[in-house]
Design a protein around this motif. Sequence first.
Motif, PDB file in Angstrom:
ATOM      1  N   ALA A 146       0.908  -1.338  -0.013  1.00 55.05           N
ATOM      2  CA  ALA A 146       0.081  -0.041  -0.045  1.00 55.05           C
ATOM      3  C   ALA A 146       0.822   1.290   0.106  1.00 55.05           C
ATOM      4  N   GLY A 147       0.447   2.323  -0.875  1.00 57.78           N
ATOM      5  CA  GLY A 147       1.324   3.370  -0.922  1.00 57.78           C
ATOM      6  C   GLY A 147       2.368   3.274  -2.081  1.00 57.78           C
ATOM      7  N   SER A 148       2.828   2.245  -2.507  1.00 51.78           N
ATOM      8  CA  SER A 148       3.654   2.145  -3.828  1.00 51.78           C
ATOM      9  C   SER A 148       3.271   1.390  -4.731  1.00 51.78           C
ATOM     10  N   SER A 163      -3.112  -7.227 -13.337  1.00 48.80           N
ATOM     11  CA  SER A 163      -4.083  -6.076 -13.199  1.00 48.80           C
ATOM     12  C   SER A 163      -3.668  -5.279 -11.933  1.00 48.80           C
ATOM     13  N   VAL A 164      -4.310  -4.029 -11.964  1.00 50.53           N
ATOM     14  CA  VAL A 164      -3.922  -3.203 -11.077  1.00 50.53           C
ATOM     15  C   VAL A 164      -4.759  -3.179  -9.852  1.00 50.53           C
ATOM     16  N   LEU A 165      -4.556  -3.206  -8.717  1.00 54.90           N
ATOM     17  CA  LEU A 165      -5.445  -2.986  -7.385  1.00 54.90           C
ATOM     18  C   LEU A 165      -5.174  -1.664  -6.944  1.00 54.90           C
ATOM     19  N   GLU A 166      -4.020  -1.200  -6.733  1.00 48.87           N
ATOM     20  CA  GLU A 166      -3.801   0.202  -6.486  1.00 48.87           C
ATOM     21  C   GLU A 166      -2.836   0.746  -7.325  1.00 48.87           C
ATOM     22  N   LEU A 190       8.603  -9.420 -18.024  1.00 42.77           N
ATOM     23  CA  LEU A 190       9.130  -8.757 -16.780  1.00 42.77           C
ATOM     24  C   LEU A 190       7.987  -7.905 -16.159  1.00 42.77           C
ATOM     25  N   ILE A 191       7.741  -8.019 -14.935  1.00 41.76           N
ATOM     26  CA  ILE A 191       6.790  -7.206 -14.042  1.00 41.76           C
ATOM     27  C   ILE A 191       7.765  -6.188 -13.315  1.00 41.76           C
ATOM     28  N   TYR A 192       7.288  -5.102 -13.216  1.00 46.30           N
ATOM     29  CA  TYR A 192       8.029  -4.010 -12.368  1.00 46.30           C
ATOM     30  C   TYR A 192       7.086  -3.436 -11.317  1.00 46.30           C
ATOM     31  N   ILE A 193       7.444  -3.689 -10.142  1.00 45.58           N
ATOM     32  CA  ILE A 193       6.828  -3.218  -9.016  1.00 45.58           C
ATOM     33  C   ILE A 193       7.559  -2.190  -7.996  1.00 45.58           C
ATOM     34  N   ASN A 194       7.284  -1.160  -7.970  1.00 44.73           N
ATOM     35  CA  ASN A 194       8.197  -0.197  -7.231  1.00 44.73           C
ATOM     36  C   ASN A 194       9.625  -0.195  -7.638  1.00 44.73           C
ATOM     37  N   LYS A 195       9.727  -0.417  -9.003  1.00 47.63           N
ATOM     38  CA  LYS A 195      11.145  -0.397  -9.558  1.00 47.63           C
ATOM     39  C   LYS A 195      12.054  -1.544  -9.482  1.00 47.63           C
TER      40      LYS A 195
END
Length: 206
Positions: A146-148, A163-166, A190-195
Amino acid sequence: MAKFSVFLNDNPIHSAIFESGVVHIGRDESNDISINSLAFAPAHAAVILRDDESIIKQLNADFPLIINGKRQSKRRLKNGDSITIGKHRIVYNPINVQQADTPSPPSGLQSAIPAKLVVAQLQIMAGKHRGHIVPLKKNMTRIGQAGSGIMIITHRKEGFFASVLEPAEDLKVNNRALENKSILLKNSDLIYINKIPMKFSLTEIS
């Protein structure tokens, strides 16, 4: 490359595939194979995967490592070896072994294990958790904080969808913003989450 299949009271729970390196087994969530049972040490055992062999080592002398019914601290694993810890069993199978050579599952499991198994996972490619494997065992897996930004990977009949939740700027697939859409994931995406990049892999085992 090897497959580890986890059973509880002879009921199959999940399987995971690892290509190489070290596979950590234990109760702590940071392990590659994490099982929430007090029979497991937080860091119970480690399997070193090489091209020609796989070696399992006990990491905590207070928590026994039982392989094929015998207590051992170190062993070269063979196809079909069964690692018993409490009520759980972990069965080891190298991927390149022909199906005809694979031992039959214990009585009562033949109908429980599907003829073909689709295994999906994410491998963290950077940062302090680089190399860590996240098995996608559930129909819906939530990734992120949460938040990022939070992403959901859903397992449907057609495949695995991201898919996007937040929403967040850094939620991307192959460097493209995910935005408000659902994307069918392909092997090696490649999936990027918080870089942090995570490689998606999908393997079908006969």
